[in-house]
Design a protein around this motif. Structure first.
Motif, PDB file in Angstrom:
ATOM      1  N   MET A   1       0.857  -1.192   0.000  1.00 30.72           N
ATOM      2  CA  MET A   1       0.000   0.000   0.000  1.00 30.72           C
ATOM      3  C   MET A   1       0.888   1.236   0.000  1.00 30.72           C
ATOM      4  SD  MET A   1      -3.442   0.690   2.268  1.00 30.72           S
ATOM      5  CE  MET A   1      -2.664   0.865   3.856  1.00 30.72           C
ATOM      6  N   ASP A   2       0.785   2.073  -1.050  1.00 30.70           N
ATOM      7  CA  ASP A   2       1.674   3.224  -1.162  1.00 30.70           C
ATOM      8  C   ASP A   2       1.214   4.356  -0.246  1.00 30.70           C
ATOM      9  OD1 ASP A   2      -0.086   5.143  -2.627  1.00 30.70           O
ATOM     10  OD2 ASP A   2       0.001   3.597  -4.178  1.00 30.70           O
ATOM     11  N   ILE A   3       2.091   5.360  -0.108  1.00 28.13           N
ATOM     12  CA  ILE A   3       1.878   6.416   0.874  1.00 28.13           C
ATOM     13  C   ILE A   3       0.649   7.267   0.539  1.00 28.13           C
ATOM     14  CG2 ILE A   3       3.427   8.015  -0.330  1.00 28.13           C
ATOM     15  CD1 ILE A   3       2.903   7.658   3.496  1.00 28.13           C
ATOM     16  N   THR A   4       0.384   7.503  -0.742  1.00 29.47           N
ATOM     17  CA  THR A   4      -0.784   8.312  -1.096  1.00 29.47           C
ATOM     18  C   THR A   4      -2.091   7.602  -0.733  1.00 29.47           C
ATOM     19  OG1 THR A   4      -0.758   7.437  -3.356  1.00 29.47           O
ATOM     20  CG2 THR A   4       0.419   9.499  -2.973  1.00 29.47           C
ATOM     21  N   HIS A  43      -6.426   2.072  -9.411  1.00 22.89           N
ATOM     22  CA  HIS A  43      -6.577   1.038 -10.450  1.00 22.89           C
ATOM     23  C   HIS A  43      -6.856  -0.349  -9.879  1.00 22.89           C
ATOM     24  CE1 HIS A  43      -5.232   4.175 -13.153  1.00 22.89           C
ATOM     25  NE2 HIS A  43      -4.105   4.305 -12.480  1.00 22.89           N
ATOM     26  N   PHE A  44      -7.671  -0.391  -8.827  1.00 22.31           N
ATOM     27  CA  PHE A  44      -8.154  -1.682  -8.342  1.00 22.31           C
ATOM     28  C   PHE A  44      -9.119  -2.242  -9.392  1.00 22.31           C
ATOM     29  CE2 PHE A  44      -6.000  -0.529  -4.701  1.00 22.31           C
ATOM     30  CZ  PHE A  44      -6.183  -1.394  -3.630  1.00 22.31           C
ATOM     31  N   PRO A  45      -9.330  -3.567  -9.403  1.00 20.42           N
ATOM     32  CA  PRO A  45     -10.212  -4.158 -10.427  1.00 20.42           C
ATOM     33  C   PRO A  45     -11.581  -3.482 -10.448  1.00 20.42           C
ATOM     34  CG  PRO A  45      -9.073  -5.873  -9.204  1.00 20.42           C
ATOM     35  CD  PRO A  45      -8.756  -4.588  -8.517  1.00 20.42           C
ATOM     36  N   GLU A  46     -11.932  -2.895 -11.579  1.00 17.39           N
ATOM     37  CA  GLU A  46     -13.160  -2.111 -11.696  1.00 17.39           C
ATOM     38  C   GLU A  46     -14.410  -2.922 -11.354  1.00 17.39           C
ATOM     39  OE1 GLU A  46     -14.815   1.636 -12.186  1.00 17.39           O
ATOM     40  OE2 GLU A  46     -12.694   1.078 -12.280  1.00 17.39           O
ATOM     41  N   ALA A  47     -14.376  -4.211 -11.686  1.00 16.93           N
ATOM     42  CA  ALA A  47     -15.546  -5.063 -11.451  1.00 16.93           C
ATOM     43  C   ALA A  47     -15.816  -5.291  -9.975  1.00 16.93           C
ATOM     44  CB  ALA A  47     -15.366  -6.402 -12.157  1.00 16.93           C
ATOM     45  N   LEU A 207      -9.034 -10.449  -6.920  1.00 17.13           N
ATOM     46  CA  LEU A 207      -9.046  -9.464  -5.841  1.00 17.13           C
ATOM     47  C   LEU A 207      -7.603  -9.109  -5.484  1.00 17.13           C
ATOM     48  CD1 LEU A 207     -11.891 -10.859  -3.545  1.00 17.13           C
ATOM     49  CD2 LEU A 207     -11.976  -8.829  -4.990  1.00 17.13           C
ATOM     50  N   PRO A 208      -7.339  -7.862  -5.098  1.00 15.97           N
ATOM     51  CA  PRO A 208      -5.952  -7.430  -4.852  1.00 15.97           C
ATOM     52  C   PRO A 208      -5.364  -8.072  -3.596  1.00 15.97           C
ATOM     53  CG  PRO A 208      -7.488  -5.704  -4.250  1.00 15.97           C
ATOM     54  CD  PRO A 208      -8.299  -6.761  -4.925  1.00 15.97           C
ATOM     55  N   PRO A 209      -4.029  -8.107  -3.494  1.00 15.65           N
ATOM     56  CA  PRO A 209      -3.380  -8.603  -2.268  1.00 15.65           C
ATOM     57  C   PRO A 209      -3.849  -7.795  -1.054  1.00 15.65           C
ATOM     58  CG  PRO A 209      -1.777  -8.317  -4.031  1.00 15.65           C
ATOM     59  CD  PRO A 209      -3.056  -7.713  -4.523  1.00 15.65           C
ATOM     60  N   GLY A 210      -4.017  -8.476   0.081  1.00 15.85           N
ATOM     61  CA  GLY A 210      -4.507  -7.807   1.274  1.00 15.85           C
ATOM     62  C   GLY A 210      -6.001  -7.925   1.448  1.00 15.85           C
ATOM     63  N   SER A 211      -6.659  -8.619   0.513  1.00 16.70           N
ATOM     64  CA  SER A 211      -8.110  -8.795   0.593  1.00 16.70           C
ATOM     65  C   SER A 211      -8.449 -10.060   1.362  1.00 16.70           C
ATOM     66  CB  SER A 211      -8.725  -8.883  -0.804  1.00 16.70           C
ATOM     67  OG  SER A 211      -8.479  -7.704  -1.539  1.00 16.70           O
ATOM     68  N   LEU A 212      -9.481  -9.973   2.168  1.00 12.92           N
ATOM     69  CA  LEU A 212     -10.069 -11.139   2.832  1.00 12.92           C
ATOM     70  C   LEU A 212     -11.509 -11.198   2.358  1.00 12.92           C
ATOM     71  CD1 LEU A 212      -9.838 -13.473   4.862  1.00 12.92           C
ATOM     72  CD2 LEU A 212     -10.526 -11.864   6.658  1.00 12.92           C
ATOM     73  N   LEU A 217      -8.252  -5.393   3.802  1.00 12.62           N
ATOM     74  CA  LEU A 217      -7.794  -5.308   5.200  1.00 12.62           C
ATOM     75  C   LEU A 217      -6.946  -4.071   5.504  1.00 12.62           C
ATOM     76  CD1 LEU A 217      -6.987  -9.068   5.929  1.00 12.62           C
ATOM     77  CD2 LEU A 217      -8.967  -7.742   6.693  1.00 12.62           C
ATOM     78  N   PRO A 218      -5.993  -3.657   4.647  1.00 13.72           N
ATOM     79  CA  PRO A 218      -5.224  -2.442   4.974  1.00 13.72           C
ATOM     80  C   PRO A 218      -6.117  -1.215   5.155  1.00 13.72           C
ATOM     81  CG  PRO A 218      -4.135  -3.670   3.222  1.00 13.72           C
ATOM     82  CD  PRO A 218      -5.483  -4.308   3.424  1.00 13.72           C
ATOM     83  N   ALA A 219      -7.120  -1.068   4.295  1.00 13.50           N
ATOM     84  CA  ALA A 219      -8.033   0.071   4.433  1.00 13.50           C
ATOM     85  C   ALA A 219      -8.848  -0.047   5.707  1.00 13.50           C
ATOM     86  CB  ALA A 219      -8.961   0.145   3.216  1.00 13.50           C
TER      87      ALA A 219
END
Length: 267
Positions: A1-4, A43-47, A207-212, A217-219
């Protein structure tokens, strides 16, 4: 997860927590549109963006509802007997809501969310309380009411206050008791909805890394911490500001967010 992304989520969590404490509302209607913007920009998966925003929003309510209900409980405002009757239906409905959401295309879900937020904004802007017309229904009626509250809350990622408070007020429950009891219902809504979003999202590809499941989860971690920390400040500030005026401003902001989600669904 980047700083922005971290900074964006920190600001969002702080705004949601402060607003919840200031206006006594849940943060789902703020979280979902803004998180949709943030995840789309990254740019997370739009769907899956809207599904993830709703699921993560619902999960944060588990944390924010605890601090809210403690404050109401200390004032003796929570009607635990009413919460007990509504909770079984809420648990069932909140499990079903995310399952319905999974069947819907992301654009359809965005449009439905936009309509719900526009309705809620209008309800807040008019500030009309439904006239008390009857007493609370019996056990079957409370089960059905809880199911409807839970299902809609699980579908849109909200705590249910815009549904449960008018329902209880219509059934002759005093407004401050209705608000407090609605806060207590936020936890079972969030718990069942979160477990449902995990279960029904586990088999979803891309689904992106960090997803459960559908939960990012990071968010969740960032927003939960900042919103819980800022909620007491919002509650304290509420005593020195014209809350009715602030509610009107917030309602107009909800209209803008509803327009964004409608744009997201129709484009």
């Amino acid at each position: 997860m980047d700083i922005t992304l971290i900074v964006g989520l920190l600001v969002l969590g702080a705004a949601v927590g402060f607003s919840a404490g200031l206006l006594g509302i849940g943060g789902g209607m703020l979280l979902v549109p803004f998180m949709t913007m943030i995840l789309s920009a990254k740019h997370f998966p739009e769907a899956h963006v809207v599904h993830m925003a709703i699921a993560t929003s619902l999960a944060t309510i588990m944390f924010t509802s605890i601090s809210s209900v403690r404050a109401h409980h200390k004032r003796g405002a929570v009607l635990w007997n009413v919460a007990k009757l509504l909770t079984p239906g809420i648990l069932i409905g909140s499990w079903i809501g995310p399952w319905i959401g999974k069947q819907l295309d992301s654009s359809v879900l965005a449009i439905f969310f936009a309509l719900f937020v526009a309705f809620s904004a209008t309800q807040m802007l008019l500030d009309k309380k439904p006239a008390a017309a009857r007493d609370l229904p019996g056990t079957p009626g409370m089960l059905a009411a809880g199911g409807c509250i839970g299902m809609l809350s699980g579908l849109v990622g909200a705590g249910g206050g815009f549904i449960s408070v008018p329902f209880m007020t219509w059934c002759n429950v005093k407004i401050h008791n209705a608000v407090a009891t609605s806060a207590a219902l936020g936890f079972p809504i969030a718990l069942a909805g979160t477990l449902s979003n995990i279960y029904f999202g586990m088999d979803v590809p891309d689904l992106p890394p960090g997803s459960l499941g559908f939960i990012y989860l990071p968010a969740l971690a960032v927003i939960a911490v900042t919103s819980v920390l800022l909620a007491p400040l919002g509650a304290k500030t509420a005593h020195s500001l014209p809350v009715k005026t602030l509610k009107k401003v917030f309602a107009y902001m909800l209209y803008a967010l509803a327009a964004y989600m409608l744009y997201k669904g129709l484009r």
